[in-house]
Write a protein that holds these residues in place. Structure first.
Motif, PDB file in Angstrom:
ATOM      1  N   GLU A 250       0.828  -1.212   0.000  1.00 45.97           N
ATOM      2  CA  GLU A 250       0.000   0.000   0.000  1.00 45.97           C
ATOM      3  C   GLU A 250       0.860   1.259   0.000  1.00 45.97           C
ATOM      4  N   GLY A 251       0.559   2.173  -0.911  1.00 43.76           N
ATOM      5  CA  GLY A 251       1.255   3.452  -1.005  1.00 43.76           C
ATOM      6  C   GLY A 251       2.506   3.426  -1.855  1.00 43.76           C
ATOM      7  N   VAL A 252       2.972   2.234  -2.238  1.00 42.10           N
ATOM      8  CA  VAL A 252       4.218   2.115  -2.995  1.00 42.10           C
ATOM      9  C   VAL A 252       3.987   2.392  -4.477  1.00 42.10           C
ATOM     10  N   LYS A 253       4.824   3.261  -5.028  1.00 43.99           N
ATOM     11  CA  LYS A 253       4.766   3.583  -6.445  1.00 43.99           C
ATOM     12  C   LYS A 253       5.866   2.885  -7.238  1.00 43.99           C
ATOM     13  N   CYS A 254       6.951   2.530  -6.543  1.00 44.40           N
ATOM     14  CA  CYS A 254       8.075   1.889  -7.225  1.00 44.40           C
ATOM     15  C   CYS A 254       8.745   0.887  -6.286  1.00 44.40           C
ATOM     16  N   ALA A 255       9.057  -0.298  -6.812  1.00 47.89           N
ATOM     17  CA  ALA A 255       9.691  -1.345  -6.007  1.00 47.89           C
ATOM     18  C   ALA A 255      11.002  -1.784  -6.632  1.00 47.89           C
ATOM     19  N   ILE A 256      11.977  -2.076  -5.767  1.00 48.96           N
ATOM     20  CA  ILE A 256      13.281  -2.583  -6.198  1.00 48.96           C
ATOM     21  C   ILE A 256      13.520  -3.911  -5.489  1.00 48.96           C
ATOM     22  N   PHE A 257      13.784  -4.944  -6.259  1.00 50.93           N
ATOM     23  CA  PHE A 257      14.180  -6.222  -5.659  1.00 50.93           C
ATOM     24  C   PHE A 257      15.496  -6.663  -6.281  1.00 50.93           C
ATOM     25  N   MET A 258      16.439  -7.047  -5.418  1.00 52.51           N
ATOM     26  CA  MET A 258      17.757  -7.454  -5.871  1.00 52.51           C
ATOM     27  C   MET A 258      18.137  -8.794  -5.254  1.00 52.51           C
ATOM     28  N   TYR A 259      18.783  -9.639  -6.044  1.00 56.40           N
ATOM     29  CA  TYR A 259      19.372 -10.840  -5.473  1.00 56.40           C
ATOM     30  C   TYR A 259      20.761 -11.051  -6.084  1.00 56.40           C
ATOM     31  N   GLU A 260      21.645 -11.627  -5.301  1.00 57.72           N
ATOM     32  CA  GLU A 260      23.044 -11.775  -5.684  1.00 57.72           C
ATOM     33  C   GLU A 260      23.225 -13.013  -6.562  1.00 57.72           C
ATOM     34  N   THR A 261      23.691 -12.798  -7.784  1.00 59.40           N
ATOM     35  CA  THR A 261      23.907 -13.902  -8.717  1.00 59.40           C
ATOM     36  C   THR A 261      25.318 -14.461  -8.625  1.00 59.40           C
ATOM     37  N   ASP A 262      26.281 -13.595  -8.411  1.00 51.35           N
ATOM     38  CA  ASP A 262      27.689 -13.940  -8.196  1.00 51.35           C
ATOM     39  C   ASP A 262      28.202 -12.993  -7.123  1.00 51.35           C
ATOM     40  N   PRO A 263      29.321 -13.326  -6.495  1.00 46.33           N
ATOM     41  CA  PRO A 263      29.821 -12.431  -5.454  1.00 46.33           C
ATOM     42  C   PRO A 263      29.952 -10.987  -5.936  1.00 46.33           C
ATOM     43  N   GLY A 264      29.202 -10.088  -5.305  1.00 52.59           N
ATOM     44  CA  GLY A 264      29.257  -8.676  -5.658  1.00 52.59           C
ATOM     45  C   GLY A 264      28.469  -8.278  -6.890  1.00 52.59           C
ATOM     46  N   THR A 265      27.702  -9.217  -7.472  1.00 56.19           N
ATOM     47  CA  THR A 265      26.891  -8.916  -8.649  1.00 56.19           C
ATOM     48  C   THR A 265      25.431  -9.207  -8.344  1.00 56.19           C
ATOM     49  N   TYR A 266      24.565  -8.261  -8.677  1.00 60.26           N
ATOM     50  CA  TYR A 266      23.151  -8.375  -8.320  1.00 60.26           C
ATOM     51  C   TYR A 266      22.248  -8.234  -9.544  1.00 60.26           C
ATOM     52  N   LYS A 267      21.257  -9.106  -9.594  1.00 59.59           N
ATOM     53  CA  LYS A 267      20.179  -8.976 -10.581  1.00 59.59           C
ATOM     54  C   LYS A 267      19.127  -8.068  -9.956  1.00 59.59           C
ATOM     55  N   VAL A 268      18.805  -6.980 -10.628  1.00 59.51           N
ATOM     56  CA  VAL A 268      17.894  -5.977 -10.099  1.00 59.51           C
ATOM     57  C   VAL A 268      16.594  -5.978 -10.901  1.00 59.51           C
ATOM     58  N   SER A 269      15.473  -6.114 -10.208  1.00 63.38           N
ATOM     59  CA  SER A 269      14.159  -6.037 -10.837  1.00 63.38           C
ATOM     60  C   SER A 269      13.458  -4.780 -10.343  1.00 63.38           C
ATOM     61  N   LEU A 270      12.880  -4.027 -11.266  1.00 62.66           N
ATOM     62  CA  LEU A 270      12.203  -2.776 -10.946  1.00 62.66           C
ATOM     63  C   LEU A 270      10.744  -2.860 -11.380  1.00 62.66           C
ATOM     64  N   ARG A 271       9.839  -2.404 -10.522  1.00 64.51           N
ATOM     65  CA  ARG A 271       8.423  -2.367 -10.847  1.00 64.51           C
ATOM     66  C   ARG A 271       7.861  -0.997 -10.481  1.00 64.51           C
ATOM     67  N   SER A 272       6.920  -0.528 -11.285  1.00 63.81           N
ATOM     68  CA  SER A 272       6.358   0.808 -11.079  1.00 63.81           C
ATOM     69  C   SER A 272       4.862   0.799 -11.334  1.00 63.81           C
ATOM     70  N   ASP A 273       4.169   1.756 -10.718  1.00 60.95           N
ATOM     71  CA  ASP A 273       2.732   1.897 -10.973  1.00 60.95           C
ATOM     72  C   ASP A 273       2.476   2.822 -12.161  1.00 60.95           C
ATOM     73  N   GLY A 274       3.547   3.263 -12.816  1.00 62.09           N
ATOM     74  CA  GLY A 274       3.428   4.167 -13.952  1.00 62.09           C
ATOM     75  C   GLY A 274       3.921   5.565 -13.664  1.00 62.09           C
ATOM     76  N   SER A 275       4.122   5.880 -12.388  1.00 61.82           N
ATOM     77  CA  SER A 275       4.607   7.213 -12.039  1.00 61.82           C
ATOM     78  C   SER A 275       6.113   7.360 -12.304  1.00 61.82           C
TER      79      SER A 275
END
Length: 323
Positions: A250-275
């Motif tokens: 609730e109230g979130v316009k943008c989300a960031i989720f990251m997980y580590e694929t290799d040491p020091g490297t992250y896969k970043v997923s971004l989601r938005s409500d359009g704003s």
């Protein structure tokens, strides 16, 4: 585009989607291969892909035909069909694209520059599976082809709830359903989009529990490192749906989720409500995607990644507000 005209005369065809394949990449690849083989008897069609989640394996038709090892005795394909991505994200299939006599690129990502000899790119389409359908003669589609394309459309539209779902999308989905999909659409949707294993539920719970809000509660971020993934015995295939679940806060316009694929490297997923146009944000870090769903891979300490992406989100949000 008429795919049969574009592939006329070919004896060998390779098909592949992007690395870390989702339902759209796999569905468009399998659906395309099955259609070409059906309508072009004697033509060899090879499908290349990285491994993907078990629910897709269970319901995707003829998954056993996919060359997960990327091994082939063909040195140069007559045609390479690149689906749901530009060639730079083909991974181990990239050399086949580079050496093919003719290269076809079909995609719905606005970040795709169109690097094929023939390109069919429509950012307004719900999915690459929707575009693949448009290259076919609907009268020549059978149940396995329809099921592969339907799975891709369902996954990339969030079961028809995302803004990329159009009247055309629904009409195409309706035609695909008319082929009496096995199992029925409700079961496919439940298993592939909503179904999760116990371990997947655990890692999602961990991500939600350790998430943090910022920008006055309009943004949320969560990070899962390799140590946590190893503890829960999960991999990249188990991370589906976490970014979208974070965005539903609730109230979130943008989300960031990251997980580590290799040491020091992250896969970043971004989601938005359009704003926020997260495709533009992801592009700043070498990624891409859609206005409301995008991603990138970044090598840096996670707190630096969060700070830099957060700043980019705020700048993009400000620019959109001014615009």
């Amino acid at each position: 585009m008429d795919i049969l005209k574009e592939t006329e005369g070919a004896k060998t065809i390779a098909v592949s989607g992007h690395i870390n394949p989702d339902g759209d990449a796999v569905g468009s690849s399998v659906g395309m291969a099955l259609y070409l083989e059906k309508e072009m008897p004697g033509v060899r069609v090879d499908v290349f892909a990285e491994d993907f989640k078990e629910s897709l394996r269970h319901h995707m038709p003829e998954v056993g035909r996919i060359r997960f090892d990327y091994q082939t005795d063909i040195k140069k394909y007559d045609i390479f069909i690149c689906l749901d991505t530009a060639s730079d994200r083909l991974g181990r299939a990239k050399p086949f694209f580079d050496t093919a006599a003719k290269r076809i690129n079909i995609d719905h990502h606005e970040s795709n520059p169109g690097d094929g000899d023939v390109n069919f790119i429509d950012p307004d389409a719900s999915s690459t599976c929707e575009l693949v359908y448009l290259t076919m003669d609907p009268a020549k589609i059978n149940e396995p082809i329809a099921r592969a394309l339907y799975i891709g459309i369902v996954t990339d539209t969030g079961v028809f709830k995302y803004s990329n779902t159009s009247k055309r999308t629904m009409e195409i989905a309706g035609d695909l359903i008319s082929h009496k999909l096995q199992p029925e659409p409700g079961i496919l949707i439940n298993d592939i989009f909503f179904g999760r294993t116990y371990l997947q539920n655990q890692i999602m719970g961990r991500a939600l529990l350790e998430s943090m809000m910022f920008n006055n509660g309009t943004c949320i971020v969560s990070v899962i490192d390799r140590k946590t993934m190893e503890f829960h015995e999960v991999g990249p295939k188990d991370m589906d749906g976490i970014a979208e679940q974070l965005k539903l806060t609730e109230g979130v316009k943008c989300a960031i989720f990251m997980y580590e694929t290799d040491p020091g490297t992250y896969k970043v997923s971004l989601r938005s409500d359009g704003s926020v146009n997260v495709a533009k944000v992801a592009a700043l870090f070498g990624g891409g995607g859609h206005e409301r769903a995008a991603g990138c891979t970044v090598s840096a300490p996670y707190h630096d990644i969060i700070n830099n992406i957060s700043s980019a989100i705020l700048s993009e949000q400000g620019a959109k507000d001014v615009g």
